[in-house]
Design a protein around this motif. Structure first.
Motif, short mmCIF file in Angstrom:
data_model
loop_
_atom_site.label_atom_id
_atom_site.label_comp_id
_atom_site.label_asym_id
_atom_site.label_seq_id
_atom_site.Cartn_x
_atom_site.Cartn_y
_atom_site.Cartn_z
N VAL B 5 -8.79 11.81 -5.75
CA VAL B 5 -8.60 11.91 -4.30
C VAL B 5 -7.69 10.79 -3.83
O VAL B 5 -6.78 11.00 -3.04
CB VAL B 5 -9.96 11.87 -3.56
CG1 VAL B 5 -9.75 11.97 -2.06
CG2 VAL B 5 -10.83 13.02 -4.03
N SER B 35 -13.03 12.86 -6.80
CA SER B 35 -13.70 13.65 -5.78
C SER B 35 -15.21 13.58 -5.95
O SER B 35 -15.73 13.57 -7.07
CB SER B 35 -13.22 15.10 -5.83
OG SER B 35 -13.73 15.71 -6.98
N ASN B 70 -5.01 12.98 -2.47
CA ASN B 70 -5.06 14.38 -2.93
C ASN B 70 -3.76 14.79 -3.62
O ASN B 70 -3.28 15.91 -3.46
CB ASN B 70 -5.34 15.33 -1.76
CG ASN B 70 -6.83 15.34 -1.42
OD1 ASN B 70 -7.66 14.95 -2.23
ND2 ASN B 70 -7.14 15.79 -0.21
N ALA B 77 -0.75 14.04 3.51
CA ALA B 77 -2.21 14.22 3.58
C ALA B 77 -2.69 14.15 5.03
O ALA B 77 -3.59 14.90 5.43
CB ALA B 77 -2.90 13.15 2.75
N ASP B 82 -6.28 16.02 5.57
CA ASP B 82 -7.09 15.85 4.36
C ASP B 82 -8.21 14.84 4.55
O ASP B 82 -9.11 14.78 3.73
CB ASP B 82 -6.20 15.37 3.19
CG ASP B 82 -5.44 16.54 2.59
OD1 ASP B 82 -5.61 17.66 3.10
OD2 ASP B 82 -4.69 16.33 1.61
N SER B 159 -11.57 16.70 2.83
CA SER B 159 -12.13 16.37 1.51
C SER B 159 -12.47 14.88 1.43
O SER B 159 -13.21 14.47 0.56
CB SER B 159 -11.13 16.74 0.42
OG SER B 159 -9.89 16.10 0.67
#
Lengths: 271, 260
Positions: B5, B35, B70, B77, B82, B159
């Motif tokens: 990530v 992640s 990411n 991002a 994100d 995320s």
């Protein structure tokens, strides 16, 4: 968020009313006991009776009340100048705050201009627009209220919580979006505090600029003429009228503020 | 599946370069977060932990080094939503009620009203404030306001969640409750969390990994893996292993200070 009961609101008014009654009573008594002559200070009773006479003429439609025509003319100058001046001030602020360089360059001038006694320009405005033209009074009022409206709006648009700005940036918000969603709502309390000040200033500005000459039926001219004609109770009734206009105008702006910013009102109510 | 990530390589950040007030905020930062991890950054004031968070959020740019979120540039991002962000102050807009505050990021990205309302309600229920949508921010306690801020950060279902001392302004009791809440949310949402804090106990209680930083120049001095079993509960703080970890991190922090 229970609404306060009518009764408790009334109870909170009691001390205020008491002060008013004591003040007026002392005035009335003092004038009679000390034998103060009318041209120095008329008692409230004769001011009120003068005022109610004019009010009866106004309501009864038997002829025209000069005091009420004067009040209408002065109110028109005050409100017209208020709308033009505040509108222009807020618009200027919106435009200049878009470019930091311009607002930083103009702010010192605005703050300096705000300390200038604009009323001194009244004779000049009489020359420009004509002494009997209401535009000459409106112009004075507009200039007086322009600067506080502009300065406060610029402050409100720029004094934004940096954390909120960072959040907007993290959501990739456009500058126009930040203006609409963050800066303008943030400026509202600043703008309304300027409008409240401006509402009082505009009535003062209108009356005082009428002291420098104007149509017969305006409060400023009315007060000067009645006073020089030794009709002091009548002059004082016009002062009372100007005060009532000023207070009403202020209250209207206050109500508008509460209506447009419900969060702010409730916040201060709870605290 | 575990994916990277955050991937930072030899990040340096210098404020006011070349001038007298030059500050090396970050030096040679290598950081990799996969992640589903819960990673805390801890260290004294001025160690650059908030700066690192802002670099990842693309609110500032690194002076040198390579940074990916990411697998993309931080800028991309950010555009792709994100991550969500939470600060120490809730920074709610006082002129919007709770629901409208949570809808704000969706509004900015042009979501339709219907979808905005559904997502906002779901986010509110996630932080257990389902019935508070119509309240004004000032009507909520500090802990509740912070939960609204978390709901707002999660409304996109990002995320990654970036949190900068989110519970620093809360009292100890509320803070511990919020820690439990956050762990539940983390489990339920599969979000990766990067968490900045001053509190050793908080960092250890929450994290799978604690990254210790030291100031002047800001750098990573050590990484402590937290092997406490999950799910963690109030009892976790009573475990001998918890205390051993607190002592270990405290030791590392002290060493970093002695080095100065």
């Amino acid at each position: 968020m229970k609404r306060k009961s009518f009764r408790s609101r009334l109870q909170r008014l009691v001390p205020t009313l008491l002060v008013a009654i004591i003040f007026l009573g002392a005035w009335e008594l003092g004038v009679h006991l000390l034998g103060i002559r009318e041209f120095i200070l008329p008692p409230p009773s004769s001011i009120l009776s003068e005022f109610s006479e004019e009010l009866q003429i106004f309501i009864g439609a038997s002829g025209e009340s000069i005091l009420f025509s004067a009040a209408r003319a002065t109110l028109w100058s005050a409100v017209g100048g208020f709308v033009i001046g505040c509108g222009a001030g807020i618009l200027t602020a919106l435009v200049t705050s878009r470019w930091t360089i311009i607002s930083e360059a103009t702010m010192p001038f605005a703050i300096a201009a705000n300390s200038v006694p604009i009323i001194a320009f009244a004779p000049i405005m009489n020359n420009w627009f004509g002494i009997t033209n209401p535009a000459s009074k409106m112009a004075i009022v507009a200039i007086i209220v322009f600067f506080p409206a502009m300065i406060n709006t610029v402050r409100g648009l720029t004094l934004v919580d940096p954390g909120q700005l960072e959040l907007m940036e993290s959501w990739a918000a456009s500058p126009a979006r930040v203006l609409r969603t963050l800066r303008i709502p943030n400026a509202l309390p600043f703008i309304f505090s300027a409008l409240r000040v401006a509402s009082s200033l505009s009535v003062i500005g209108a009356v005082v600029s009428e002291f420098f000459g104007g149509p017969r039926a305006t409060l400023g001219v009315y007060i000067t003429q009645e006073a020089s004609g030794f009709n002091f109770a009548s002059a004082w009734s016009a002062i009372l009228m100007a005060s009532l206009i000023g207070i009403t105008f202020y209250l209207v702006v206050l109500l508008l503020e509460r209506w447009l910013m419900p969060w702010h009102h409730s916040m201060s109510d709870s605290g | 599946m575990t994916t990277k990530v955050i991937e930072a390589r030899e990040i340096n950040k210098v404020f006011n370069p070349g001038r007298e007030e030059q500050v090396i905020a970050l030096q040679d930062i290598d950081l990799s977060v996969t992640s589903g991890e819960f990673v805390s950054l801890i260290g004294p004031s001025g160690c650059g932990k908030s700066t690192l968070l802002r670099l990842i959020a693309d609110l500032i740019e690194p002076s040198t080094g390579e940074l990916q979120v990411n697998g993309k540039s931080p800028h991309q991002a950010r555009i792709d939503r994100d991550y969500g962000m939470v600060f120490q102050a809730a920074t709610l807009l006082e002129w919007r009620n709770v629901r409208k505050n949570i809808e704000l990021p969706l509004e900015i990205h042009g979501f339709a009203r219907q979808e905005r309302q559904e997502k906002a309600q779901a986010a509110l229920e996630l932080v257990e404030l389902g019935s508070f949508g119509d309240h004004w921010p000032w009507q909520l306690s500090g802990g509740m306001q912070q939960r609204v801020a978390i709901a707002r950060a999660l409304v996109f279902q990002p995320s990654l969640l970036l949190m900068d001392e989110p519970f620093g302004a809360l009292d100890e009791f509320t803070r511990e409750r919020m820690n439990m809440e956050l762990l539940r949310i983390w489990r339920e949402t599969d979000t990766t969390i990067l968490f900045v804090t001053h509190s050793i106990a908080e960092a250890i209680f929450l994290s799978s990994r604690v990254i210790v930083m030291s100031p002047r120049p800001g750098r990573i001095t050590s990484v402590v893996d937290i092997d406490l079993p999950r799910p963690r509960a109030f009892e976790t703080r009573a475990r001998p292993r918890f205390h051993a970890l607190v002592a270990e991190v405290r030791e590392v922090l002290r060493d970093a200070h002695v080095l100065e």
